[in-house]
Design a protein around this motif. Structure first.
Motif, PDB file in Angstrom:
ATOM      1  N   SER A  83       0.848  -1.184   0.000  1.00  0.00           N
ATOM      2  CA  SER A  83       0.000   0.000   0.000  1.00  0.00           C
ATOM      3  C   SER A  83       0.885   1.236   0.000  1.00  0.00           C
ATOM      4  N   VAL A  84       0.308   2.338  -0.439  1.00  0.00           N
ATOM      5  CA  VAL A  84       1.026   3.610  -0.519  1.00  0.00           C
ATOM      6  C   VAL A  84       0.163   4.699   0.087  1.00  0.00           C
ATOM      7  N   SER A  85       0.772   5.521   0.914  1.00  0.00           N
ATOM      8  CA  SER A  85       0.050   6.604   1.553  1.00  0.00           C
ATOM      9  C   SER A  85       0.701   7.936   1.196  1.00  0.00           C
ATOM     10  N   GLN A  86      -0.095   8.832   0.639  1.00  0.00           N
ATOM     11  CA  GLN A  86       0.373  10.193   0.360  1.00  0.00           C
ATOM     12  C   GLN A  86      -0.354  11.123   1.318  1.00  0.00           C
ATOM     13  N   HIS A  87       0.416  11.872   2.078  1.00  0.00           N
ATOM     14  CA  HIS A  87      -0.154  12.562   3.230  1.00  0.00           C
ATOM     15  C   HIS A  87      -0.996  13.767   2.874  1.00  0.00           C
ATOM     16  N   ASN A  88      -0.642  14.440   1.813  1.00  0.00           N
ATOM     17  CA  ASN A  88      -1.299  15.687   1.463  1.00  0.00           C
ATOM     18  C   ASN A  88      -2.201  15.479   0.265  1.00  0.00           C
ATOM     19  N   HIS A  89      -3.444  15.908   0.407  1.00  0.00           N
ATOM     20  CA  HIS A  89      -4.367  15.805  -0.728  1.00  0.00           C
ATOM     21  C   HIS A  89      -4.158  16.960  -1.699  1.00  0.00           C
ATOM     22  N   HIS A  90      -3.972  18.167  -1.139  1.00  0.00           N
ATOM     23  CA  HIS A  90      -3.818  19.351  -1.995  1.00  0.00           C
ATOM     24  C   HIS A  90      -2.816  20.296  -1.336  1.00  0.00           C
ATOM     25  N   VAL A  91      -1.814  20.675  -2.093  1.00  0.00           N
ATOM     26  CA  VAL A  91      -0.787  21.602  -1.625  1.00  0.00           C
ATOM     27  C   VAL A  91      -0.811  22.845  -2.506  1.00  0.00           C
ATOM     28  N   ILE A  92      -0.829  24.002  -1.864  1.00  0.00           N
ATOM     29  CA  ILE A  92      -0.819  25.266  -2.605  1.00  0.00           C
ATOM     30  C   ILE A  92       0.443  26.031  -2.243  1.00  0.00           C
ATOM     31  N   LEU A  93       1.227  26.386  -3.244  1.00  0.00           N
ATOM     32  CA  LEU A  93       2.483  27.103  -3.022  1.00  0.00           C
ATOM     33  C   LEU A  93       2.598  28.289  -3.955  1.00  0.00           C
ATOM     34  N   SER A  94       3.364  29.263  -3.541  1.00  0.00           N
ATOM     35  CA  SER A  94       3.718  30.367  -4.432  1.00  0.00           C
ATOM     36  C   SER A  94       4.955  29.969  -5.223  1.00  0.00           C
ATOM     37  N   GLU A 112       7.932  19.739  -0.766  1.00  0.00           N
ATOM     38  CA  GLU A 112       8.180  18.375  -0.330  1.00  0.00           C
ATOM     39  C   GLU A 112       6.843  17.674  -0.205  1.00  0.00           C
ATOM     40  N   LEU A 113       6.676  16.604  -0.965  1.00  0.00           N
ATOM     41  CA  LEU A 113       5.460  15.792  -0.922  1.00  0.00           C
ATOM     42  C   LEU A 113       5.793  14.466  -0.264  1.00  0.00           C
ATOM     43  N   GLY A 114       4.998  14.112   0.727  1.00  0.00           N
ATOM     44  CA  GLY A 114       5.280  12.903   1.477  1.00  0.00           C
ATOM     45  C   GLY A 114       4.694  11.652   0.823  1.00  0.00           C
ATOM     46  N   CYS A 115       5.443  10.557   0.962  1.00  0.00           N
ATOM     47  CA  CYS A 115       4.985   9.259   0.477  1.00  0.00           C
ATOM     48  C   CYS A 115       5.538   8.195   1.410  1.00  0.00           C
ATOM     49  N   THR A 161       2.276  22.919 -11.631  1.00  0.00           N
ATOM     50  CA  THR A 161       0.898  22.633 -11.237  1.00  0.00           C
ATOM     51  C   THR A 161       0.446  21.334 -11.894  1.00  0.00           C
ATOM     52  N   ALA A 162       0.098  20.356 -11.065  1.00  0.00           N
ATOM     53  CA  ALA A 162      -0.210  19.021 -11.569  1.00  0.00           C
ATOM     54  C   ALA A 162      -0.622  18.154 -10.384  1.00  0.00           C
ATOM     55  N   GLU A 163      -0.942  16.904 -10.688  1.00  0.00           N
ATOM     56  CA  GLU A 163      -1.191  15.924  -9.633  1.00  0.00           C
ATOM     57  C   GLU A 163      -0.026  14.942  -9.635  1.00  0.00           C
ATOM     58  N   TYR A 164       0.457  14.627  -8.445  1.00  0.00           N
ATOM     59  CA  TYR A 164       1.639  13.798  -8.295  1.00  0.00           C
ATOM     60  C   TYR A 164       1.269  12.494  -7.587  1.00  0.00           C
ATOM     61  N   PHE A 165       1.725  11.394  -8.164  1.00  0.00           N
ATOM     62  CA  PHE A 165       1.398  10.077  -7.638  1.00  0.00           C
ATOM     63  C   PHE A 165       2.669   9.321  -7.276  1.00  0.00           C
ATOM     64  N   CYS A 166       2.682   8.815  -6.074  1.00  0.00           N
ATOM     65  CA  CYS A 166       3.739   7.917  -5.641  1.00  0.00           C
ATOM     66  C   CYS A 166       3.259   6.485  -5.911  1.00  0.00           C
ATOM     67  N   ALA A 167       4.166   5.609  -6.313  1.00  0.00           N
ATOM     68  CA  ALA A 167       3.768   4.232  -6.615  1.00  0.00           C
ATOM     69  C   ALA A 167       4.879   3.277  -6.206  1.00  0.00           C
ATOM     70  N   LYS A 206      -3.043   7.850  -3.513  1.00  0.00           N
ATOM     71  CA  LYS A 206      -4.232   8.545  -3.986  1.00  0.00           C
ATOM     72  C   LYS A 206      -3.911   9.855  -4.698  1.00  0.00           C
ATOM     73  N   GLY A 207      -2.669  10.263  -4.640  1.00  0.00           N
ATOM     74  CA  GLY A 207      -2.264  11.461  -5.369  1.00  0.00           C
ATOM     75  C   GLY A 207      -2.281  12.713  -4.522  1.00  0.00           C
ATOM     76  N   THR A 208      -1.416  13.659  -4.872  1.00  0.00           N
ATOM     77  CA  THR A 208      -1.387  14.979  -4.257  1.00  0.00           C
ATOM     78  C   THR A 208      -1.491  16.020  -5.354  1.00  0.00           C
ATOM     79  N   LYS A 209      -2.492  16.866  -5.247  1.00  0.00           N
ATOM     80  CA  LYS A 209      -2.625  17.957  -6.211  1.00  0.00           C
ATOM     81  C   LYS A 209      -1.754  19.118  -5.761  1.00  0.00           C
ATOM     82  N   LEU A 210      -0.943  19.614  -6.664  1.00  0.00           N
ATOM     83  CA  LEU A 210      -0.102  20.770  -6.388  1.00  0.00           C
ATOM     84  C   LEU A 210      -0.598  21.939  -7.220  1.00  0.00           C
ATOM     85  N   SER A 211      -0.906  23.026  -6.566  1.00  0.00           N
ATOM     86  CA  SER A 211      -1.267  24.255  -7.253  1.00  0.00           C
ATOM     87  C   SER A 211      -0.198  25.293  -6.950  1.00  0.00           C
ATOM     88  N   VAL A 212       0.422  25.834  -7.991  1.00  0.00           N
ATOM     89  CA  VAL A 212       1.453  26.853  -7.816  1.00  0.00           C
ATOM     90  C   VAL A 212       0.894  28.190  -8.273  1.00  0.00           C
TER      91      VAL A 212
END
Lengths: 112, 118
Positions: free
Chosen positions: B3-14, B20-23, B86-92, B110-116
């Motif tokens: 199994s894989v766990s990604q901690h953040n559902h949506h990250v917003i950055l300038s 850093e996206l956790g997996c 800006t994209a969705e990032y998947f750990c596998a 489940k993926g982390t959406k990054l909005s820049v």
């Protein structure tokens, strides 16, 4: 190389209808996969194939069937479409069991 | 089962902020780890992968990830993000070939959406 191609790009089905999602790869990969992607759920493996004539179930195979008559093609069949099958479907291929998987552009399916 | 766990559902950055996206993964044997990216309206593309060797892996577009075996983690990093990230990032994760016939199935988080924000 075109890589992995999928058709159609988008389709609307009525409940109970059937359809085949096409997937073709031109990289001579033995391994091919079908995933579905639902919002917030990541990708779930439906079926996979390790070579022509060999297929096996993934995590969510119910309601789907596959065949692999050639190395290049790996069609996914929906026999009786249900609203729960509304999703985006991705086909992928890889050279080996743990090698990088290359994905197609996806098929967006809406079942009403 | 892996199994894989990604901690953040949506990250917003300038723009120019560090990322850093956790997996974290769960698997009993030797693993192979991947980060895929899905830009809006596009299919998944490989960012980077770890099979063995140096646990710090460099990928495309300035991304890197560090495999920490003791923490079962494979976090994705980038020193300075751009609007185009800006994209969705998947750990596998998938098991190594010697880990059993069915273990090579690629399991996605489940993926982390990054909005820049520009």
């Amino acid at each position: 190389n075109a890589g992995v191609t999928q058709t159609p790009k988008f389709r609307i089905l009525k409940i109970g209808q059937s359809m085949t999602l096409q997937c073709t790869q031109d990289m001579n990969h033995n391994y091919m996969y079908w995933y579905r992607q639902d919002p917030g759920m990541g990708l779930k493996l439906i079926y996979y194939s390790v070579g022509a004539g060999i297929t096996d179930k993934g995590e969510v195979p119910n309601g789907y069937n596959v065949s692999r008559s050639t190395t290049e093609d790996f069609p996914l069949r929906l026999e009786l479409a249900a609203p729960s099958q509304t999703s985006v479907y991705f086909c992928a291929s890889s050279a080996g069991p743990v090698q990088t998987q290359y994905f197609g552009p996806g098929t967006r399916l809406l079942v009403l | 089962a892996q199994s894989v766990s990604q901690h953040n559902h949506h990250v917003i950055l300038s723009e120019a902020a560090s990322l850093e996206l956790g997996c974290n993964y769960s698997y009993g044997g030797t693993v192979n780890l991947f980060w895929y990216v899905q830009y809006p309206g596009q299919h998944l593309q490989l960012l980077l992968k770890y099979f063995s060797g140096d646990p710090l892996v460099k990928g495309i577009k300035g991304f890197e990830a560090e495999f920490i075996k003791s923490k079962f983690s494979f976090n994705l990093r980038k020193p300075s993000v751009q609007w185009s990230d800006t994209a969705e990032y998947f750990c596998a994760v998938t098991g190594a070939p010697t880990s059993g016939a069915g273990s090579y199935q690629l399991t996605f988080g489940k993926g982390t959406k990054l909005s820049v924000i520009p």
